[in-house]
Write a protein that holds these residues in place. Structure first.
Motif, PDB file in Angstrom:
ATOM      1  N   LEU A 194      17.782 -36.762  19.489  1.00  0.00           N
ATOM      2  CA  LEU A 194      17.398 -35.460  18.952  1.00  0.00           C
ATOM      3  C   LEU A 194      15.898 -35.419  18.674  1.00  0.00           C
ATOM      4  O   LEU A 194      15.191 -34.476  19.062  1.00  0.00           O
ATOM      5  CB  LEU A 194      18.188 -35.210  17.663  1.00  0.00           C
ATOM      6  CG  LEU A 194      18.236 -33.784  17.126  1.00  0.00           C
ATOM      7  CD1 LEU A 194      18.962 -32.867  18.072  1.00  0.00           C
ATOM      8  CD2 LEU A 194      18.923 -33.775  15.750  1.00  0.00           C
ATOM      9  N   GLY A 195      15.396 -36.469  18.010  1.00  0.00           N
ATOM     10  CA  GLY A 195      13.961 -36.527  17.727  1.00  0.00           C
ATOM     11  C   GLY A 195      13.126 -36.635  18.986  1.00  0.00           C
ATOM     12  O   GLY A 195      12.052 -36.009  19.094  1.00  0.00           O
ATOM     13  N   CYS A 196      13.611 -37.408  19.964  1.00  0.00           N
ATOM     14  CA  CYS A 196      12.881 -37.581  21.218  1.00  0.00           C
ATOM     15  C   CYS A 196      12.781 -36.265  21.984  1.00  0.00           C
ATOM     16  O   CYS A 196      11.719 -35.911  22.513  1.00  0.00           O
ATOM     17  CB  CYS A 196      13.582 -38.650  22.049  1.00  0.00           C
ATOM     18  SG  CYS A 196      12.706 -39.084  23.569  1.00  0.00           S
ATOM     19  N   ILE A 197      13.901 -35.522  22.031  1.00  0.00           N
ATOM     20  CA  ILE A 197      13.906 -34.243  22.755  1.00  0.00           C
ATOM     21  C   ILE A 197      12.971 -33.246  22.092  1.00  0.00           C
ATOM     22  O   ILE A 197      12.206 -32.541  22.770  1.00  0.00           O
ATOM     23  CB  ILE A 197      15.346 -33.691  22.821  1.00  0.00           C
ATOM     24  CG1 ILE A 197      16.194 -34.540  23.770  1.00  0.00           C
ATOM     25  CG2 ILE A 197      15.356 -32.230  23.281  1.00  0.00           C
ATOM     26  CD1 ILE A 197      17.654 -34.172  23.787  1.00  0.00           C
ATOM     27  N   ILE A 198      13.016 -33.179  20.757  1.00  0.00           N
ATOM     28  CA  ILE A 198      12.126 -32.256  20.044  1.00  0.00           C
ATOM     29  C   ILE A 198      10.667 -32.616  20.301  1.00  0.00           C
ATOM     30  O   ILE A 198       9.810 -31.741  20.534  1.00  0.00           O
ATOM     31  CB  ILE A 198      12.446 -32.263  18.540  1.00  0.00           C
ATOM     32  CG1 ILE A 198      13.828 -31.653  18.289  1.00  0.00           C
ATOM     33  CG2 ILE A 198      11.383 -31.511  17.753  1.00  0.00           C
ATOM     34  CD1 ILE A 198      14.301 -31.749  16.851  1.00  0.00           C
ATOM     35  N   ALA A 199      10.341 -33.921  20.288  1.00  0.00           N
ATOM     36  CA  ALA A 199       8.957 -34.354  20.545  1.00  0.00           C
ATOM     37  C   ALA A 199       8.525 -33.972  21.954  1.00  0.00           C
ATOM     38  O   ALA A 199       7.389 -33.488  22.161  1.00  0.00           O
ATOM     39  CB  ALA A 199       8.860 -35.865  20.342  1.00  0.00           C
ATOM     40  N   ILE A 200       9.404 -34.158  22.945  1.00  0.00           N
ATOM     41  CA  ILE A 200       9.068 -33.806  24.331  1.00  0.00           C
ATOM     42  C   ILE A 200       8.854 -32.308  24.462  1.00  0.00           C
ATOM     43  O   ILE A 200       7.913 -31.842  25.140  1.00  0.00           O
ATOM     44  CB  ILE A 200      10.186 -34.291  25.281  1.00  0.00           C
ATOM     45  CG1 ILE A 200      10.204 -35.812  25.348  1.00  0.00           C
ATOM     46  CG2 ILE A 200       9.977 -33.716  26.693  1.00  0.00           C
ATOM     47  CD1 ILE A 200      11.354 -36.383  26.150  1.00  0.00           C
ATOM     48  N   MET A 201       9.712 -31.516  23.792  1.00  0.00           N
ATOM     49  CA  MET A 201       9.576 -30.056  23.883  1.00  0.00           C
ATOM     50  C   MET A 201       8.257 -29.591  23.280  1.00  0.00           C
ATOM     51  O   MET A 201       7.582 -28.704  23.838  1.00  0.00           O
ATOM     52  CB  MET A 201      10.765 -29.395  23.170  1.00  0.00           C
ATOM     53  CG  MET A 201      12.097 -29.595  23.888  1.00  0.00           C
ATOM     54  SD  MET A 201      13.520 -29.037  22.943  1.00  0.00           S
ATOM     55  CE  MET A 201      13.289 -27.279  22.973  1.00  0.00           C
ATOM     56  N   PHE A 202       7.876 -30.165  22.155  1.00  0.00           N
ATOM     57  CA  PHE A 202       6.589 -29.786  21.557  1.00  0.00           C
ATOM     58  C   PHE A 202       5.430 -30.255  22.428  1.00  0.00           C
ATOM     59  O   PHE A 202       4.375 -29.603  22.486  1.00  0.00           O
ATOM     60  CB  PHE A 202       6.476 -30.366  20.137  1.00  0.00           C
ATOM     61  CG  PHE A 202       7.041 -29.477  19.078  1.00  0.00           C
ATOM     62  CD1 PHE A 202       6.302 -28.422  18.563  1.00  0.00           C
ATOM     63  CD2 PHE A 202       8.324 -29.675  18.592  1.00  0.00           C
ATOM     64  CE1 PHE A 202       6.827 -27.589  17.575  1.00  0.00           C
ATOM     65  CE2 PHE A 202       8.860 -28.866  17.623  1.00  0.00           C
ATOM     66  CZ  PHE A 202       8.118 -27.812  17.110  1.00  0.00           C
ATOM     67  N   PHE A 203       5.604 -31.388  23.101  1.00  0.00           N
ATOM     68  CA  PHE A 203       4.554 -31.874  23.996  1.00  0.00           C
ATOM     69  C   PHE A 203       4.396 -30.942  25.198  1.00  0.00           C
ATOM     70  O   PHE A 203       3.263 -30.664  25.636  1.00  0.00           O
ATOM     71  CB  PHE A 203       4.898 -33.285  24.464  1.00  0.00           C
ATOM     72  CG  PHE A 203       3.924 -33.838  25.467  1.00  0.00           C
ATOM     73  CD1 PHE A 203       2.682 -34.332  25.062  1.00  0.00           C
ATOM     74  CD2 PHE A 203       4.234 -33.851  26.821  1.00  0.00           C
ATOM     75  CE1 PHE A 203       1.786 -34.828  25.980  1.00  0.00           C
ATOM     76  CE2 PHE A 203       3.333 -34.355  27.751  1.00  0.00           C
ATOM     77  CZ  PHE A 203       2.109 -34.846  27.331  1.00  0.00           C
TER      78      PHE A 203
END
Length: 624
Positions: A194-203
């Protein structure tokens, strides 16, 4: 009649009807005291329980490391898949309109995509396999620790502890931990993903990421409300199934009484009431569970709709590539799935933390009778017993024995007589150190028995109870239960000596015949003979017989009496019996009343005194 039936139904359904009331009170799972363990709810995370579980897992840390590596590989592969698809769209499909297909990019994308799929498969296998190896070993160690800990508890512990509570710890609570360990690392992986996906989306695009997460506050609010509503319902389901199981166990155990009184239909009616209560609670819980999935799906669709509208405008404006828009849509699906799974596992974590707390509570109970082992390697005892000022009371504080003083010379027989509740069995239990005296001491050949090694004491003192307990193993294994090294010739010598060899050889497989539960495929007399043999293979210097002939039929009586004469020869013996022949031939008779010695002497002496012994003799023994 109808009123009586309704009253019985209310009594049987009491546990279920009390759930709403009991839920409002703070409940504890104090072993042996609480009858409402099913209602106890743990925290979603208890660091004490988790820390102690980690201590059990440390010996198998390699499997934990492999599971974490598999989890990281799984997260990595799942997070990269949408990016690879975006790469394929932007590098091959979209440019084909103006520049034609870029086959070099296409080949590289295909190779990358299939490589990610293979990585995902291998990572998943590594994660689940390693986690399974880790969890089964940890749970096996916990069960072993609990069994070993229970074996070392005093008899007093089992007197005051409900057996069902203990079985609940060893079985149900460990099963709850098993469920927790199966999903624990996976849930950590879901949170990490969940945290990884959110970080990728913000990137990729911070603005579009905020649009995607705009539905999250609504989802979190719904989850909190759902948990508040679902928690008591799931508790009610657990309590209801507990009542169903209790009723089932009680009716199966008492099936003979049920059939003899022709009460099958009535019991079925009462059981159906409990079963229906569980069914209704389970349906209610299923409705609540079914509500959550559509809510998450609706919010997923709303989020995807917002991304399509906002992201589509950005694509038309040229501020966002089409591949990134598709990747966002794929990430939304991966984003909401862990949220749904984690919310569904909330109650699993609660139950696991509560179960873990109860398990470690049991493991933290200190043994009241410790094997001090101060005196080891002693020579076999002579059987000289001295009881000095011994007193005893159970946990309720009621005095059972008071100021008992007896000197039992080696190779003499002592009979304990008295009415029910006089303290005969308690005194015998103190001699075999099933309990420790609350005052005074018991001395064997000059040594306080509390200072003797337990293994030494058990080799010197054997006890045969009124109702023999045989295990579901072979006749041979039951006889040499505590002397596995004994040879068959030695076993046969004992059985021939006690008159048990003949009936054993008449069994289907002789000494290798497997006994049913508690030896049900043998008569009471045969079971008692095997228990005598089990005591005699120890070759004890002190033998305690607690009503060992009370339940013997007349056909077996002669065999048992002959066996007892052989067993008692040249041994110190303490006998509790109602058989006149056993009592009158004893070297000394101790008359107990209300926990005190009121008379002592041989049969002739006590009979001539016209005291309490003669009253008991005429009351109980004159008909023999």
């Amino acid at each position: 009649m109808r009123v009586l039936e309704n009253i019985e139904i209310c009594i049987y359904c009491k546990q279920i009807l009390e759930v709403k009331i009991c839920w409002r009170f703070k409940l504890t799972s104090y072993i042996g005291q609480s009858e409402l363990d099913e209602l106890v709810q743990g925290k979603i995370y208890d660091h004490i329980v988790v820390r102690r579980l980690i201590n059990y897992a440390l010996p198998y840390y390699k499997w934990g490391i492999w599971a974490v590596i598999g989890m990281i590989g799984h997260i990595f592969s799942m997070s990269l898949q949408p990016l690879i698809i975006a790469w394929a769209i932007d590098g091959f499909i979209v440019p084909s309109v103006n520049f034609g297909p870029n086959w070099m990019t296409f080949n590289l994308v295909c190779a990358s995509f299939f490589g990610i799929i293979i990585l995902n498969m291998l990572s998943n296998y590594l994660q689940y396999y390693s986690l399974a190896r880790l969890s089964v070993r940890v749970l096996a160690d916990i069960r072993k620790s609990m069994f070993d800990h229970l074996q070392r508890q005093s008899t007093a512990f089992f007197d005051r502890t409900i057996v069902g509570r203990i079985m609940s710890r060893v079985q149900n609570d460990v099963n709850q931990l098993e469920e927790f360990m199966d999903i624990g690392i996976i849930t950590v992986g879901d949170i990490a993903m969940l945290g990884c996906i959110i970080a990728i989306m913000f990137f990729m695009n911070p603005f579009l990421a905020l649009v995607t997460l705009s539905t999250f506050p609504i989802l979190i609010g719904i989850m909190i409300y759902w948990q508040m509503k679902s928690k008591p319902i799931f508790v009610k389901v657990r309590t209801a199934i507990s009542s169903v199981n209790a009723s089932l166990q009680e009716n199966i155990s008492g099936v003979r009484v049920t059939q003899s009184m022709n009460r099958q239909d009535k019991n079925l009616y009462l059981f159906d009431e409990l079963n229906a209560a569980h069914r209704d609670a389970a349906i209610h819980a299923a409705k609540l569970s079914a509500i959550l999935l559509p809510v998450v799906d609706v919010l997923t669709i709303v989020s995807m709709g917002l991304v399509i509208i906002v992201g589509g405008l950005m694509v038309f404006e040229g501020t966002l590539e089409l591949g990134f828009l598709v990747a966002f849509l794929l990430y939304i699906q991966r984003l909401f799935e862990p949220v749904r799974v984690i919310s569904m596992q909330y109650t699993v974590f609660q139950r696991a933390m509560a179960s873990g707390g109860r398990i470690f509570e049991l493991l933290d109970i200190h043994a009241e009778m410790k094997n001090e082992g101060k005196l080891q390697g002693l020579v076999p005892s002579k059987g000289h017993i001295q009881i000095e000022h011994v007193g005893f009371h159970y946990d309720n504080g009621k005095t059972v024995l008071e100021d008992i003083n007896v000197d039992i010379p080696p190779s003499t027989s002592i009979a304990l007589v008295g009415l029910t509740g006089a303290g005969k069995t308690t005194l015998a239990s103190l001699l075999s150190r099933l309990y420790d005296p609350t005052s005074g001491k018991i001395i064997l050949d000059g040594y306080d028995i509390t200072n003797l090694e337990r293994s030494f004491l058990s080799n010197q003192i054997s006890m045969v109870l009124q109702e023999p307990f045989l295990y579901s193993m072979t006749v041979r294994e039951n006889i040499c239960y505590n002397r596995q090294e004994i040879t068959h010739e030695e076993i046969e010598k004992v059985t021939r000596h006690l008159g048990a060899h003949e009936f054993i050889m008449n069994l289907e497989n002789g000494y290798d015949t497997v006994l049913q539960e508690r030896g049900r495929n043998l008569s009471m007399g045969e079971r008692q003979l095997i228990s005598f043999c089990r005591a005699m293979v120890m070759n004890p210097r002190v033998l305690i017989l607690d009503e060992a002939t009370a339940n013997i039929d007349s056909q077996s009586e002669k065999l048992i009496q002959d066996a007892m004469r052989i067993m008692l020869k040249n041994r110190t013996s303490i006998i509790i019996a109602h058989r006149i022949s056993t009592i009158v031939n004893s070297d000394n008779i101790i008359v107990l009343e209300s926990g005190r010695i009121v008379e002592m002497g041989n049969h002739e002496y006590l009979f001539k005194r016209n005291g309490r012994y003669r009253e008991l003799y005429e009351l109980n023994f004159q008909d023999e």
